[in-house]
Write an enzyme that holds these catalytic residues in place. Structure first.
Site, PDB file in Angstrom:
ATOM      1  N   SER A 188       0.507  59.292  30.647  1.00  0.00           N
ATOM      2  CA  SER A 188      -0.658  58.444  30.416  1.00  0.00           C
ATOM      3  C   SER A 188      -1.407  58.941  29.171  1.00  0.00           C
ATOM      4  O   SER A 188      -0.834  58.931  28.082  1.00  0.00           O
ATOM      5  CB  SER A 188      -1.538  58.437  31.674  1.00  0.00           C
ATOM      6  OG  SER A 188      -2.369  57.322  31.687  1.00  0.00           O
ATOM      7  N   ASP A 257      14.310  39.823  43.465  1.00  0.00           N
ATOM      8  CA  ASP A 257      14.925  41.091  43.881  1.00  0.00           C
ATOM      9  C   ASP A 257      16.439  41.088  43.704  1.00  0.00           C
ATOM     10  O   ASP A 257      17.049  42.111  43.406  1.00  0.00           O
ATOM     11  CB  ASP A 257      14.552  41.385  45.353  1.00  0.00           C
ATOM     12  CG  ASP A 257      14.892  42.800  45.783  1.00  0.00           C
ATOM     13  OD1 ASP A 257      15.315  43.597  44.912  1.00  0.00           O
ATOM     14  OD2 ASP A 257      14.733  43.123  46.971  1.00  0.00           O
ATOM     15  N   ASP A 260      19.244  41.953  40.186  1.00  0.00           N
ATOM     16  CA  ASP A 260      20.010  43.165  39.859  1.00  0.00           C
ATOM     17  C   ASP A 260      21.140  43.415  40.862  1.00  0.00           C
ATOM     18  O   ASP A 260      21.793  44.468  40.835  1.00  0.00           O
ATOM     19  CB  ASP A 260      19.083  44.387  39.775  1.00  0.00           C
ATOM     20  CG  ASP A 260      18.254  44.598  41.038  1.00  0.00           C
ATOM     21  OD1 ASP A 260      18.677  44.114  42.114  1.00  0.00           O
ATOM     22  OD2 ASP A 260      17.198  45.233  40.965  1.00  0.00           O
ATOM     23  N   ASP A 264      16.685  45.530  47.482  1.00  0.00           N
ATOM     24  CA  ASP A 264      16.106  46.822  47.871  1.00  0.00           C
ATOM     25  C   ASP A 264      14.610  46.884  47.570  1.00  0.00           C
ATOM     26  O   ASP A 264      14.009  47.958  47.607  1.00  0.00           O
ATOM     27  CB  ASP A 264      16.836  47.963  47.130  1.00  0.00           C
ATOM     28  CG  ASP A 264      16.840  47.752  45.616  1.00  0.00           C
ATOM     29  OD1 ASP A 264      16.284  46.720  45.152  1.00  0.00           O
ATOM     30  OD2 ASP A 264      17.381  48.595  44.893  1.00  0.00           O
ATOM     31  N   ILE A 266      13.280  46.469  44.758  1.00  0.00           N
ATOM     32  CA  ILE A 266      13.091  47.101  43.438  1.00  0.00           C
ATOM     33  C   ILE A 266      13.708  46.211  42.371  1.00  0.00           C
ATOM     34  O   ILE A 266      14.842  45.743  42.527  1.00  0.00           O
ATOM     35  CB  ILE A 266      13.765  48.492  43.425  1.00  0.00           C
ATOM     36  CG1 ILE A 266      13.016  49.441  44.363  1.00  0.00           C
ATOM     37  CG2 ILE A 266      13.824  49.052  42.008  1.00  0.00           C
ATOM     38  CD1 ILE A 266      13.759  50.722  44.646  1.00  0.00           C
ATOM     39  N   ASP A 403       4.806  50.148  36.720  1.00  0.00           N
ATOM     40  CA  ASP A 403       3.507  50.690  36.294  1.00  0.00           C
ATOM     41  C   ASP A 403       2.538  49.528  36.065  1.00  0.00           C
ATOM     42  O   ASP A 403       2.761  48.693  35.198  1.00  0.00           O
ATOM     43  CB  ASP A 403       3.704  51.498  34.999  1.00  0.00           C
ATOM     44  CG  ASP A 403       2.443  52.238  34.566  1.00  0.00           C
ATOM     45  OD1 ASP A 403       1.334  51.846  34.976  1.00  0.00           O
ATOM     46  OD2 ASP A 403       2.581  53.215  33.802  1.00  0.00           O
ATOM     47  N   HIS A 443       2.493  54.169  38.029  1.00  0.00           N
ATOM     48  CA  HIS A 443       1.894  54.843  36.881  1.00  0.00           C
ATOM     49  C   HIS A 443       2.011  56.356  37.076  1.00  0.00           C
ATOM     50  O   HIS A 443       1.304  56.930  37.893  1.00  0.00           O
ATOM     51  CB  HIS A 443       0.434  54.428  36.712  1.00  0.00           C
ATOM     52  CG  HIS A 443      -0.172  54.962  35.452  1.00  0.00           C
ATOM     53  ND1 HIS A 443       0.403  54.777  34.219  1.00  0.00           N
ATOM     54  CD2 HIS A 443      -1.282  55.709  35.225  1.00  0.00           C
ATOM     55  CE1 HIS A 443      -0.327  55.367  33.298  1.00  0.00           C
ATOM     56  NE2 HIS A 443      -1.348  55.947  33.873  1.00  0.00           N
TER      57      HIS A 443
END
Ligand code: NAG
Ligand code: NAG
Ligand code: NAG
Length: 533
Positions: A188, A257, A260, A264, A266, A403, A443
Site C-alpha cells: 500500500s 466464477d 476461469d 471456487d 474466486i 483488492d 488489500h
C-alpha cells in the site's frame, strides 16, 4: 559479565536459565550502541537487548504488543528532517545475522503511516535480517500533521530515504562489518514507497518488494472523494449495506466464477468479468427484504464504483473497482461512513489546510486543482525505470486481484506504462521488473483463497503463518533468491490458511502476462491443478 550489561537486559531476570545464554559481548555492544555511532541529523534515543519470546509493549504504536522472534538489539533513532519535522526509526539487529547472509530489510508502512510495522520487524528479524522500520514522520494513523508541508514531504518520500540511510549506518556500525544486501518490502503506502525508491533512488536497495502499491496517490484520493459522494451517508437512497455488497459479490460470482473453469468463488482474471449490476435491479413490486434486489439508485452506485473515474473533459483519473473485489474486507463500506481515511483527510490537511472541509464540497474542478499540483511527487508514477535497469537491482511487484482499496488495474497500468516508456516487452522487463497478480487476495492481506504469499503487511493478519509456512517460499525470500542467486521468480506461492495458520490450499501465482490457469481437473486447492499459460 559487566553489571551494566545485566541491568539493561529488558524483562530478563538473571536467575532464569535463559540468562546463561546471554551473549555478553553482543549485549554490551547493544547497550553502548551510541558510542561512535554517526549519521547525519541522527540521535540515538535508546538501545536495548531483547530476548526471543519477550512480549514487547508498544505504547507509541497502532498495536498493543509484539512477541520477539529473535534475540536482538533494539535501537531507536530520531532523525531530524527539518526544523519542524523528524522521523523515528527502529533497527532490530538480531544475534544471528552474520550467518544469515548479512542482510537488511526495510519494512514499509501502510495508509497514513505513523505506525512502525512491529509485527514485521519481529518476523524479519526472526529470519535473520537487520530489520528496520520507521514512522513516516508522524505518530499514529492520522493525517492532521500534514498541514506542515515538511511532515507531508516526509510521508511522501523523505522518511523512507533517511530511515534507509540511518538503518544501513546503524547495521554497519553495530556489527562492525558491511551489510551485504538490502531489501525493501512494503504494501500500500509501503508499496508506493517501493516504487518511489525504484524510480528515484534505484541504488539504495538490491531488491524491492512492492505490494499493492498506492501509486497515483492523489488520483486515488480523487476517486475516493467521488465514491464517497456516490455512496452517500448511511441510510441514504444510494447507500448499500454490508449485506447488499455481499449480494453484489454473490451476483458477480454467479455471472463470472466459471470463466476461469472452476467454481471456487474466486475470479482468476477479474478483467474477463464484465459484471452488469443491472441484473440486481428490483422488478416492479420487488424489494431488498423480499427479493434481495437493489433500487435503481443503488445499482447506479455499484456502476459508479466499478467504472473508471474520469474528470472534466473526460480526463482519465483512475481505474474502477474490479469485479470480485472483496466486500468482506469491509473497505468498500468506507466510502460511506468511513470516508475519512483517505480523501477527506487529504483534502483537509494537505490540499486546503481546513479541518472543517466537507467532502460534499468536492467537485471535478477540485480534481483538476489536485492533478495540477506536484504534491512532492506523491504520484510515484514515473514510468522510466532505466536507473533501476542500469543498477542491476530488482523490483518485484504483486497485487491482490480482490483488492477493493487499490484496484489491481492500477498496477497493470503502471507495468504497461513502464513497458511503453522503455519500449520493452515483458521479457525485456523481466531482468529487473516482475509483476504477479494474486487472485483472491484483498488489500495486502485476507481473501478467500491462496493469498498468503509471505509478503509485507501479511503476518499480522494470518496468525501462525510465520511459523507454519516455510519462509523459503515467501515472496520476501523469492526476492532474496532472485538478488543473491539470480534465481528469478516465475511464480509466487500463495497459501490458503486456516485460523491457526494451517494450510488449506496452495497456488503458484503466475508472472504477468502469463495467466494462472486451471488444468480442467483436480482439486482447485492443490497447486498441481494449475499451470501458467
Ligand atoms: C473551511 O471549510 C468550511 C466548511 O466547508 C467553510 O465553511 C470555510 O469557509 C472554510 N474555511 C476557509 C478558511 O476556507
Ligand atoms: C503521473 O501522474 C501525473 C498526474 O496524473 C501525470 O500528469 C503524469 O503524466 C504521470 N506520469 C507518468 C509518467 O505517467
Ligand atoms: C519516459 O519517461 C521519461 C522520464 O519521465 C520522459 O522524460 C520520457 O519522455 C518518457 N519517454 C517515453 C517514450 O514516454
Amino acid at each position: 559479565m559487566r553489571v551494566s550489561a545485566v541491568v539493561a537486559v529488558s524483562g530478563l531476570s538473571l536467575l532464569t536459565p535463559a540468562a546463561a545464554l546471554v551473549p555478553v559481548k553482543f549485549v554490551n555492544d547493544c547497550i553502548n550502541f551510541a558510542t561512535g555511532f554517526e549519521n547525519e541529523n541522527t540521535e540515538v534515543l535508546s538501545s536495548t537487548y531483547v530476548l526471543k519470546g519477550t512480549v514487547i509493549p508498544l505504547p507509541d504504536s497502532c498495536a498493543l504488543s509484539v512477541t520477539a522472534r529473535a534475540n536482538f538489539c533494539r535501537v531507536k533513532l530520531k532523525i531530524t528532517t527539518s526544523s519542524s519535522s523528524q522521523v523515528i526509526t527502529e533497527a532490530w539487529l538480531p544475534t544471528d545475522w552474520k550467518g544469515k547472509g548479512k542482510r537488511l530489510v526495510m519494512n514499509g508502512n501502510s495508509g497514513w503511516g505513523g505506525c512502525i510495522q512491529f509485527e514485521e520487524l519481529a518476523w524479519t528479524s526472526g529470519l535473520g535480517f537487520a530489520a528496520i522500520g520507521h514512522d513516516t514522520g508522524h505518530v499514529g494513523a492520522v493525517a492532521t500533521g500534514f498541514t506542515n508541508p515538511e511532515v507531508w514531504k516526509d510521508w511522501v518520500y523523505r522518511s523512507v530515504l533517511v530511515a534507509t540511510q540511518a538503518g544501513k549506518a546503524a547495521t554497519n556500525h553495530f556489527y562492525k562489518t558491511s551489510l551485504k544486501k538490502s531489501y525493501f518490502i512494503g504494501c500500500s503506502t509501503g508499496g508506493r514507497h517501493g516504487l518511489k525508491l525504484a524510480q528515484d533512488y534505484p541504488d539504495e536497495y538490491d531488491g524491492i518488494l512492492a505490494a499493492a502499491p498506492a501509486a497515483y496517490w492523489p488520483n486515488i484520493e480523487i476517486s475516493e472523494a467521488l465514491y464517497a459522494q456516490a455512496v452517500g451517508a448511511e441510510g441514504s437512497p444510494t447507500y448499500l449495506t454490508r449485506a447488499q455488497w455481499d449480494a453484489v459479490d454473490a451476483a458477480t460470482m454467479a455471472q463470472c466464477d466459471n470463466i476461469d473453469g472452476v467454481l471456487d468463488g474466486i475470479l482468476e482474471n477479474p478483467a474477463d468479468c464484465a459484471f452488469d449490476p443491472e441484473v440486481m435491479l428490483c422488478g416492479s413490486g420487488q424489494t431488498w427484504l423480499l427479493n434481495g434486489c437493489l433500487t435503481a439508485a443503488q445499482v447506479q452506485t455499484v456502476k459508479t464504483l466499478y467504472s473508471p473515474v474520469t474528470g472534466n473533459n473526460g480526463r482519465y483519473i483512475y481505474p474502477g473497482i474490479v469485479p470480485g473485489a472483496m466486500p468482506s474486507q469491509g473497505m468498500i463500506l468506507k466510502y460511506g461512513p468511513y470516508a475519512g481515511f483517505g480523501a477527506r483527510d487529504f483534502l483537509r490537511y494537505v490540499v486546503f489546510n481546513n479541518a472543517s472541509y466537507d467532502l460534499a464540497q468536492f467537485n471535478l474542478d477540485t480534481a483538476d486543482l489536485i492533478l495540477d499540483n506536484e504534491w512532492f511527487g506523491a504520484y510515484s508514477n514515473k514510468s522510466d525505470l532505466s536507473g533501476l535497469q542500469a543498477s542491476g537491482n530488482k523490483l518485484l511487484m504483486y497485487h491482490g486481484l480482490a483488492d477493493v482499496a487499490i484496484p489491481p488495474t492500477a498496477s497493470y497500468e503502471y507495468y504497461d506504462s513502464v513497458a511503453s516508456n522503455m519500449s520493452l516487452t515483458s521479457s525485456g522487463l523481466d531482468p529487473f521488473f516482475r509483476f504477479f497478480p494474486i487472485s483472491s487476495l484483498g488489500h495486502c492481506a485476507q481473501g478467500k483463497g491462496a493469498g498468503y504469499v509471505g509478503g509485507p503487511s501479511q503476518v499480522q493478519f494470518y496468525p501462525g503463518a510465520a511459523n507454519s509456512v516455510p519462509a523459503g517460499n515467501s515472496a520476501l525470500m523469492s526476492l532474496v533468491k532472485w538478488v543473491e542467486k539470480n534465481q528469478a521468480p516465475k511464480t509466487l506461492r500463495g497459501y490458503k490458511l486456516g485460523p491457526l495458520g494451517e494450510t488449506l490450499g496452495q497456488k503458484d501465482h503466475c508472472k504477468h502476462p502469463l495467466k494462472t490457469t486451471y488444468k480442467g481437473h483436480g482439486n482447485p486447492n492443490n497447486r498441481g491443478s494449475w499451470k501458467c499459460t
